[in-house]
Design a protein around this motif. Structure first.
Motif, PDB file in Angstrom:
ATOM      1  N   GLU A 161      -5.812   2.463 -10.018  1.00  0.00           N
ATOM      2  CA  GLU A 161      -4.702   2.193  -9.521  1.00  0.00           C
ATOM      3  C   GLU A 161      -3.931   3.053  -8.686  1.00  0.00           C
ATOM      4  N   SER A 162      -4.388   3.897  -8.016  1.00  0.00           N
ATOM      5  CA  SER A 162      -3.793   5.009  -7.538  1.00  0.00           C
ATOM      6  C   SER A 162      -2.911   4.826  -6.217  1.00  0.00           C
ATOM      7  N   LEU A 163      -1.802   5.083  -6.251  1.00  0.00           N
ATOM      8  CA  LEU A 163      -0.768   4.997  -5.348  1.00  0.00           C
ATOM      9  C   LEU A 163      -1.198   5.471  -3.908  1.00  0.00           C
ATOM     10  N   LYS A 169      -4.052   3.643  -2.084  1.00  0.00           N
ATOM     11  CA  LYS A 169      -3.331   2.229  -1.621  1.00  0.00           C
ATOM     12  C   LYS A 169      -2.789   2.707  -0.416  1.00  0.00           C
ATOM     13  N   GLY A 187      -5.244   3.117   2.228  1.00  0.00           N
ATOM     14  CA  GLY A 187      -5.719   1.898   2.717  1.00  0.00           C
ATOM     15  C   GLY A 187      -4.760   1.321   3.682  1.00  0.00           C
ATOM     16  N   ALA A 188      -3.642   1.445   3.272  1.00  0.00           N
ATOM     17  CA  ALA A 188      -2.495   0.652   4.276  1.00  0.00           C
ATOM     18  C   ALA A 188      -2.457   1.587   5.584  1.00  0.00           C
ATOM     19  N   PHE A 225       5.050  -1.462   0.143  1.00  0.00           N
ATOM     20  CA  PHE A 225       3.784  -2.115   0.471  1.00  0.00           C
ATOM     21  C   PHE A 225       4.184  -3.849   0.458  1.00  0.00           C
ATOM     22  N   GLY A 280      -1.064  -5.292   0.882  1.00  0.00           N
ATOM     23  CA  GLY A 280      -1.435  -3.895   0.758  1.00  0.00           C
ATOM     24  C   GLY A 280      -1.019  -3.255   2.108  1.00  0.00           C
ATOM     25  N   SER A 281      -0.529  -3.982   3.196  1.00  0.00           N
ATOM     26  CA  SER A 281       0.108  -3.320   4.299  1.00  0.00           C
ATOM     27  C   SER A 281       1.280  -2.548   4.060  1.00  0.00           C
TER      28      SER A 281
END
Length: 183
Positions: free
Chosen positions: A16-18, A21, A24-25, A153, A157-158
């Motif tokens: 669950e890494s910030l 994330k 990806g965004a 976010f 996830g954007s």
């Protein structure tokens, strides 16, 4: 129009890494002429100079992936006021054997996110020192030291509305920097 492929390295292995994330965004903010290739670093063996002549398949994969890109973006957490060991290990593998670094000349971007107010400022400072030694021109401004807060976010996830303009500005600056510095 010139197309660029950018290696994307995330310095966290956490499910669950910030930072994963954020990576990806970030990809969603890239213009059409820039594509990102996530480079796996969690399966690399610990760097050992004795293995330079016969690298593990994971090391060969890392070097081949980075070699085919025109730039590199690092998204890193901060562990004990520095970069995570897994990221340092990847940097060491890619830089060896001496004189055969896949990092040299690749325009770099650096960012990170943390629950704490300083973001990942100390890790980024250490990473920038390493990248300077590895001969990677690195985007200096704007710096991205994000604190994980509600609304950063969106549900998909954007990047949320409150930070989208800032991070889009970073992406725009990195793409221009990439265009000026890519070999």
């Amino acid at each position: 129009m010139t197309r660029y492929t950018v290696a994307l390295l995330v310095g966290s292995l956490r499910k669950e890494s910030l930072n994963a994330k954020l990576a990806g965004a970030l990809v969603k903010l890239a213009p059409a002429e820039v594509s990102f290739q996530r480079v796996e670093i969690g399966d690399l063996p610990l760097y050992n100079q004795d293995d330079d002549a016969n690298p593990a398949p994971q090391v060969v994969r890392l070097k081949e992936q980075v070699a085919t890109t025109q730039g590199v973006v690092f998204v890193t957490p901060e562990y004990n006021r520095s970069i995570p060991g897994v990221l340092k290990n990847a940097l060491d593998h890619g830089s060896r054997p001496y004189g055969q670094s896949v990092w040299a000349g690749k325009p770099a971007g650096v960012m990170g996110i943390s629950p704490g107010a300083p973001g990942t400022s100390m890790a980024q400072q250490h990473l920038r020192n390493i990248l300077a030694y590895l001969d990677m021109p690195t985007l200096g401004q704007p710096e991205v030291f994000l604190q994980a807060k509600e609304g950063l976010f969106d549900a998909d996830g954007s990047i949320g509305e409150g930070s989208r303009g800032f991070l889009q500005g970073w992406m725009d600056r990195y793409v221009a920097f990439l265009g000026r510095n890519a070999a």
